[in-house]
Design a protein around this motif. Sequence first.
Motif, PDB file in Angstrom:
ATOM      1  N   LEU A  41       2.767  -5.054 -11.157  1.00  0.00           N
ATOM      2  CA  LEU A  41       4.031  -4.841 -11.044  1.00  0.00           C
ATOM      3  C   LEU A  41       4.037  -3.492 -10.212  1.00  0.00           C
ATOM      4  N   ALA A  42       3.136  -2.501 -10.418  1.00  0.00           N
ATOM      5  CA  ALA A  42       3.011  -1.183  -9.721  1.00  0.00           C
ATOM      6  C   ALA A  42       2.668  -1.461  -8.175  1.00  0.00           C
ATOM      7  N   ALA A  43       1.757  -2.304  -8.165  1.00  0.00           N
ATOM      8  CA  ALA A  43       1.299  -3.000  -6.756  1.00  0.00           C
ATOM      9  C   ALA A  43       2.515  -3.465  -5.815  1.00  0.00           C
ATOM     10  N   PHE A  44       3.177  -4.496  -6.632  1.00  0.00           N
ATOM     11  CA  PHE A  44       4.424  -4.962  -5.976  1.00  0.00           C
ATOM     12  C   PHE A  44       5.281  -4.238  -5.669  1.00  0.00           C
ATOM     13  N   ARG A  45       5.824  -3.378  -6.562  1.00  0.00           N
ATOM     14  CA  ARG A  45       6.922  -2.298  -6.188  1.00  0.00           C
ATOM     15  C   ARG A  45       6.357  -1.357  -5.103  1.00  0.00           C
ATOM     16  N   LEU A  46       5.144  -0.785  -4.890  1.00  0.00           N
ATOM     17  CA  LEU A  46       4.443  -0.159  -3.940  1.00  0.00           C
ATOM     18  C   LEU A  46       4.613  -0.925  -2.437  1.00  0.00           C
ATOM     19  N   GLU A  96       8.466  -0.999  -1.457  1.00  0.00           N
ATOM     20  CA  GLU A  96       8.458   0.214  -0.988  1.00  0.00           C
ATOM     21  C   GLU A  96       8.246   0.534   0.506  1.00  0.00           C
ATOM     22  N   ALA A  97       7.057  -0.297   0.844  1.00  0.00           N
ATOM     23  CA  ALA A  97       6.441  -0.044   1.927  1.00  0.00           C
ATOM     24  C   ALA A  97       7.038  -0.832   3.275  1.00  0.00           C
ATOM     25  N   GLY A  98       8.055  -1.781   2.653  1.00  0.00           N
ATOM     26  CA  GLY A  98       8.604  -2.654   3.680  1.00  0.00           C
ATOM     27  C   GLY A  98       7.754  -3.599   4.282  1.00  0.00           C
ATOM     28  N   PRO A  99       8.234  -4.064   5.643  1.00  0.00           N
ATOM     29  CA  PRO A  99       7.776  -4.994   6.309  1.00  0.00           C
ATOM     30  C   PRO A  99       6.473  -4.602   6.700  1.00  0.00           C
ATOM     31  N   ALA A 120       1.323 -16.322  -6.645  1.00  0.00           N
ATOM     32  CA  ALA A 120       2.655 -16.734  -7.053  1.00  0.00           C
ATOM     33  C   ALA A 120       3.330 -16.495  -6.082  1.00  0.00           C
ATOM     34  N   SER A 121       3.030 -16.368  -4.681  1.00  0.00           N
ATOM     35  CA  SER A 121       3.692 -16.313  -3.355  1.00  0.00           C
ATOM     36  C   SER A 121       4.581 -14.807  -3.313  1.00  0.00           C
ATOM     37  N   LEU A 122       4.193 -13.805  -4.175  1.00  0.00           N
ATOM     38  CA  LEU A 122       5.101 -12.804  -4.155  1.00  0.00           C
ATOM     39  C   LEU A 122       4.519 -11.691  -2.972  1.00  0.00           C
ATOM     40  N   VAL A 123       3.485 -11.904  -2.604  1.00  0.00           N
ATOM     41  CA  VAL A 123       2.451 -11.069  -1.594  1.00  0.00           C
ATOM     42  C   VAL A 123       1.816 -12.079  -0.342  1.00  0.00           C
ATOM     43  N   GLU A 124       1.789 -11.585   0.553  1.00  0.00           N
ATOM     44  CA  GLU A 124       1.378 -12.147   1.690  1.00  0.00           C
ATOM     45  C   GLU A 124       0.099 -10.897   2.487  1.00  0.00           C
ATOM     46  N   SER A 125      -0.902 -11.760   2.743  1.00  0.00           N
ATOM     47  CA  SER A 125      -1.912 -10.732   3.411  1.00  0.00           C
ATOM     48  C   SER A 125      -2.274 -11.022   4.769  1.00  0.00           C
ATOM     49  N   GLU A 126      -2.767 -10.393   5.499  1.00  0.00           N
ATOM     50  CA  GLU A 126      -3.146 -10.265   6.962  1.00  0.00           C
ATOM     51  C   GLU A 126      -4.465  -9.505   7.250  1.00  0.00           C
ATOM     52  N   SER A 127      -5.343 -10.195   7.654  1.00  0.00           N
ATOM     53  CA  SER A 127      -6.822  -9.405   8.156  1.00  0.00           C
ATOM     54  C   SER A 127      -6.380  -8.527   9.170  1.00  0.00           C
ATOM     55  N   GLN A 128      -6.748  -7.471   9.140  1.00  0.00           N
ATOM     56  CA  GLN A 128      -6.939  -6.570  10.317  1.00  0.00           C
ATOM     57  C   GLN A 128      -8.303  -5.967  10.539  1.00  0.00           C
ATOM     58  N   GLY A 129      -9.116  -6.619  11.223  1.00  0.00           N
ATOM     59  CA  GLY A 129     -10.466  -6.369  11.601  1.00  0.00           C
ATOM     60  C   GLY A 129     -11.048  -6.260  10.058  1.00  0.00           C
ATOM     61  N   ARG A 130     -11.777  -5.320   9.587  1.00  0.00           N
ATOM     62  CA  ARG A 130     -12.464  -5.460   8.182  1.00  0.00           C
ATOM     63  C   ARG A 130     -11.663  -5.003   7.153  1.00  0.00           C
ATOM     64  N   ASN A 131     -10.272  -4.769   7.339  1.00  0.00           N
ATOM     65  CA  ASN A 131      -9.274  -4.287   6.317  1.00  0.00           C
ATOM     66  C   ASN A 131      -8.282  -5.620   6.125  1.00  0.00           C
ATOM     67  N   VAL A 132      -7.509  -5.440   5.082  1.00  0.00           N
ATOM     68  CA  VAL A 132      -6.650  -6.410   4.690  1.00  0.00           C
ATOM     69  C   VAL A 132      -5.258  -5.642   4.464  1.00  0.00           C
ATOM     70  N   ALA A 164       4.926  -7.417   0.924  1.00  0.00           N
ATOM     71  CA  ALA A 164       5.911  -8.204  -0.207  1.00  0.00           C
ATOM     72  C   ALA A 164       6.315  -9.112   0.623  1.00  0.00           C
ATOM     73  N   ASN A 165       6.607 -10.391  -0.341  1.00  0.00           N
ATOM     74  CA  ASN A 165       7.339 -11.566   0.223  1.00  0.00           C
ATOM     75  C   ASN A 165       8.675 -11.423  -0.147  1.00  0.00           C
ATOM     76  N   PHE A 166       9.520 -10.765   0.873  1.00  0.00           N
ATOM     77  CA  PHE A 166      10.919 -10.497   0.333  1.00  0.00           C
ATOM     78  C   PHE A 166      11.574 -11.604   0.013  1.00  0.00           C
ATOM     79  N   ALA A 167      11.383 -12.808   0.649  1.00  0.00           N
ATOM     80  CA  ALA A 167      12.348 -14.133   0.680  1.00  0.00           C
ATOM     81  C   ALA A 167      12.028 -14.393  -1.026  1.00  0.00           C
ATOM     82  N   ALA A 168      10.728 -14.377  -1.347  1.00  0.00           N
ATOM     83  CA  ALA A 168      10.337 -14.852  -2.716  1.00  0.00           C
ATOM     84  C   ALA A 168      10.940 -13.838  -3.824  1.00  0.00           C
ATOM     85  N   MET A 169      10.937 -12.590  -3.700  1.00  0.00           N
ATOM     86  CA  MET A 169      11.511 -11.663  -4.399  1.00  0.00           C
ATOM     87  C   MET A 169      12.929 -11.817  -4.457  1.00  0.00           C
TER      88      MET A 169
END
Length: 109
Positions: free
Chosen positions: A19-24, A27-30, A59-71, A75-80
């Motif tokens: 829950l804390a990660a999702f809220r973070l 808050e971070a937006g797109p 649960a389709s609440l977050v999406e991820s994107e690789s950016q080099g060695r980092n991810v 938040a998936n705002f449509a799912a929220m």
Amino acid sequence: METSTAISALTALGHGTRLAAFRLLVEAGPAGRMAGDIATALQVPPATLSFHLKELAQASLVESESQGRNVCYRANFAAMTGLIEYLTQNCCAGSPSEQCAPTAPQCKC
């Protein structure tokens, strides 16, 4: 939204770290946040955070994107929004009272 999808989302959000990660991420937006930044902000080990973010992604609440060695996680705002709509679709049994009606999220993402 189907009931099984709502149950999956609510189950994922039913843990304090998730829950804390999702809220973070909300808050971070797109722009989202990098996994390391999330781990630092929540003060959890990277392996633990990875487990929790995987649960949110399933649960389709977050999406991820690789950016080099980092991810980067977002938040998936449509799912929220879909979950909020599912939870409030029959609010007050259709009463016309304005006091009962839920307000729409004011996210401009």
